[in-house]
Design a protein around this motif. Structure first.
Motif, PDB file in Angstrom:
ATOM      1  N   LYS A 123       0.601  -1.245   0.040  1.00 43.98           N
ATOM      2  CA  LYS A 123      -0.255  -0.190  -0.128  1.00 43.98           C
ATOM      3  C   LYS A 123       0.726   1.393  -0.029  1.00 43.98           C
ATOM      4  N   GLU A 124       1.906   1.322   0.591  1.00 44.39           N
ATOM      5  CA  GLU A 124       2.712   2.504   0.821  1.00 44.39           C
ATOM      6  C   GLU A 124       3.563   2.543  -0.585  1.00 44.39           C
ATOM      7  N   GLU A 125       3.919   1.481  -1.159  1.00 43.88           N
ATOM      8  CA  GLU A 125       4.691   1.619  -2.316  1.00 43.88           C
ATOM      9  C   GLU A 125       3.614   2.235  -3.409  1.00 43.88           C
ATOM     10  N   LEU A 126       2.429   1.610  -3.491  1.00 45.92           N
ATOM     11  CA  LEU A 126       1.376   2.278  -4.496  1.00 45.92           C
ATOM     12  C   LEU A 126       1.057   3.797  -4.195  1.00 45.92           C
ATOM     13  N   ALA A 127       1.071   4.223  -2.959  1.00 41.54           N
ATOM     14  CA  ALA A 127       0.753   5.577  -2.495  1.00 41.54           C
ATOM     15  C   ALA A 127       2.060   6.393  -3.224  1.00 41.54           C
ATOM     16  N   THR A 128       3.280   5.694  -3.106  1.00 36.77           N
ATOM     17  CA  THR A 128       4.526   6.642  -3.556  1.00 36.77           C
ATOM     18  C   THR A 128       4.298   6.794  -5.049  1.00 36.77           C
ATOM     19  N   GLN A 129       3.906   5.554  -5.748  1.00 35.84           N
ATOM     20  CA  GLN A 129       3.496   5.610  -7.097  1.00 35.84           C
ATOM     21  C   GLN A 129       2.633   6.754  -7.633  1.00 35.84           C
ATOM     22  N   LEU A 130       1.465   6.742  -6.831  1.00 37.30           N
ATOM     23  CA  LEU A 130       0.493   7.732  -6.923  1.00 37.30           C
ATOM     24  C   LEU A 130       0.740   9.275  -6.868  1.00 37.30           C
ATOM     25  N   ALA A 131       1.940   9.304  -5.753  1.00 31.61           N
ATOM     26  CA  ALA A 131       2.366  10.819  -5.719  1.00 31.61           C
ATOM     27  C   ALA A 131       3.235  11.144  -6.702  1.00 31.61           C
ATOM     28  N   THR A 132       3.947  10.042  -7.224  1.00 33.05           N
ATOM     29  CA  THR A 132       4.796  10.416  -8.286  1.00 33.05           C
ATOM     30  C   THR A 132       4.087  10.588  -9.726  1.00 33.05           C
ATOM     31  N   ALA A 133       3.018   9.894  -9.879  1.00 31.70           N
ATOM     32  CA  ALA A 133       2.195   9.988 -11.044  1.00 31.70           C
ATOM     33  C   ALA A 133       1.536  11.462 -11.074  1.00 31.70           C
ATOM     34  N   SER A 134       1.226  12.010  -9.730  1.00 28.57           N
ATOM     35  CA  SER A 134       0.596  13.061  -9.452  1.00 28.57           C
ATOM     36  C   SER A 134       1.527  14.449  -9.841  1.00 28.57           C
ATOM     37  N   ALA A 135       2.618  14.189  -9.354  1.00 27.07           N
ATOM     38  CA  ALA A 135       3.782  14.989  -9.597  1.00 27.07           C
ATOM     39  C   ALA A 135       4.066  15.062 -11.134  1.00 27.07           C
ATOM     40  N   ASP A 136       4.272  14.043 -11.899  1.00 28.59           N
ATOM     41  CA  ASP A 136       4.346  13.925 -13.435  1.00 28.59           C
ATOM     42  C   ASP A 136       3.247  14.706 -13.902  1.00 28.59           C
ATOM     43  N   LEU A 137       1.955  14.447 -13.525  1.00 26.61           N
ATOM     44  CA  LEU A 137       0.748  15.081 -14.049  1.00 26.61           C
ATOM     45  C   LEU A 137       1.087  16.532 -13.851  1.00 26.61           C
ATOM     46  N   ALA A 138       1.321  17.258 -12.653  1.00 24.90           N
ATOM     47  CA  ALA A 138       1.614  18.598 -12.271  1.00 24.90           C
ATOM     48  C   ALA A 138       2.534  19.124 -13.269  1.00 24.90           C
ATOM     49  N   THR A 139       3.562  18.318 -13.582  1.00 24.84           N
ATOM     50  CA  THR A 139       4.815  18.917 -14.365  1.00 24.84           C
ATOM     51  C   THR A 139       4.288  18.958 -15.972  1.00 24.84           C
ATOM     52  N   SER A 140       3.385  17.926 -16.414  1.00 23.80           N
ATOM     53  CA  SER A 140       2.902  17.947 -17.692  1.00 23.80           C
ATOM     54  C   SER A 140       1.857  19.163 -17.810  1.00 23.80           C
ATOM     55  N   GLU A 141       0.966  19.443 -16.875  1.00 22.59           N
ATOM     56  CA  GLU A 141       0.124  20.434 -16.885  1.00 22.59           C
ATOM     57  C   GLU A 141       0.833  21.798 -17.034  1.00 22.59           C
ATOM     58  N   SER A 142       2.053  22.112 -16.248  1.00 21.98           N
ATOM     59  CA  SER A 142       2.745  23.178 -16.351  1.00 21.98           C
ATOM     60  C   SER A 142       3.226  23.378 -17.617  1.00 21.98           C
ATOM     61  N   SER A 143       4.056  22.323 -17.924  1.00 18.25           N
ATOM     62  CA  SER A 143       4.471  22.394 -19.556  1.00 18.25           C
ATOM     63  C   SER A 143       3.382  22.660 -20.675  1.00 18.25           C
ATOM     64  N   LEU A 144       2.265  22.332 -20.437  1.00 19.88           N
ATOM     65  CA  LEU A 144       1.068  22.549 -21.246  1.00 19.88           C
ATOM     66  C   LEU A 144       0.622  24.023 -21.404  1.00 19.88           C
ATOM     67  N   VAL A 145       0.834  24.712 -20.245  1.00 19.68           N
ATOM     68  CA  VAL A 145       0.466  26.182 -19.880  1.00 19.68           C
ATOM     69  C   VAL A 145       1.430  26.805 -20.589  1.00 19.68           C
ATOM     70  N   SER A 146       2.849  26.561 -20.460  1.00 22.01           N
ATOM     71  CA  SER A 146       4.078  27.216 -21.023  1.00 22.01           C
ATOM     72  C   SER A 146       3.790  27.178 -22.557  1.00 22.01           C
ATOM     73  N   GLU A 147       3.512  26.017 -23.065  1.00 29.55           N
ATOM     74  CA  GLU A 147       3.432  25.794 -24.493  1.00 29.55           C
ATOM     75  C   GLU A 147       2.138  26.634 -24.939  1.00 29.55           C
ATOM     76  N   LYS A 148       1.066  26.769 -24.348  1.00 24.14           N
ATOM     77  CA  LYS A 148      -0.063  27.423 -24.843  1.00 24.14           C
ATOM     78  C   LYS A 148       0.445  28.864 -24.899  1.00 24.14           C
ATOM     79  N   ASN A 149       0.962  29.436 -23.650  1.00 26.91           N
ATOM     80  CA  ASN A 149       1.620  30.783 -23.631  1.00 26.91           C
ATOM     81  C   ASN A 149       2.760  31.122 -24.983  1.00 26.91           C
TER      82      ASN A 149
END
Length: 166
Positions: A123-149
């Protein structure tokens, strides 16, 4: 004749400027196409990250359900052990048989506790994976905003060039 030469020179200069503007417009369109492709890639990456995050959440939920099942089984095994202890107190003549049963139940409890520990770690490993996926998503969203600009800037430059041409 001198006016004619001046007009021709001015016309040639205007043509050169128009050609430069057209070249710049072609370059801007190329940058805009590149930015559009990059934006699509970012959107695709966000979709993949969201899908992975959802899969990780589903795995966490499955692990939590398994952990609850193991906890229920552990409680059942503990209840069995308690019943055996009461039986031993009441039935001293069958002590050898009861001792063997107690050892068996304790072995099951140990196995269940080991399973609980493994499930908690998973469960702890999956929670870590979820946190990593969420961080990757945040990075991708930030990149998307920069590209839109950047795309907006390129479109404005194109519009300004079109206005200058007119």
């Amino acid at each position: 004749s001198r006016n004619h030469t001046t007009v021709l020179a001015s016309l040639e200069e205007t043509r050169a400027m128009l050609n430069d503007t057209r070249s710049e417009n072609v370059l801007a369109q190329g940058r805009l196409a590149s930015l559009s492709a990059s934006l699509k890639e970012s959107r695709d990456a966000i979709c993949v990250a969201q899908r992975e995050r959802d899969e990780a959440r589903a795995c966490v939920m499955e692990r939590e359900a398994a952990l609850k099942q193991i906890e229920t089984e552990t409680a059942s095994i503990k209840a069995d052990r308690d019943a055996i202890n009461a039986y031993l107190a009441a039935e001293r003549q069958s002590r050898v048989v009861a001792d063997e049963a107690l050892i068996h139940v304790q072995s099951q409890l140990s196995e269940a506790q080991t399973s609980v520990a493994v499930a908690i770690q998973a469960k702890e490993e999956l929670a870590t994976q979820l946190a990593t996926a969420s961080a990757d998503l945040a990075t991708s969203e930030s990149s998307l905003v920069s590209e839109k600009n950047a795309r907006g800037v390129a479109e404005r430059q194109k519009d300004l060039m079109s206005i200058e041409i007119l």
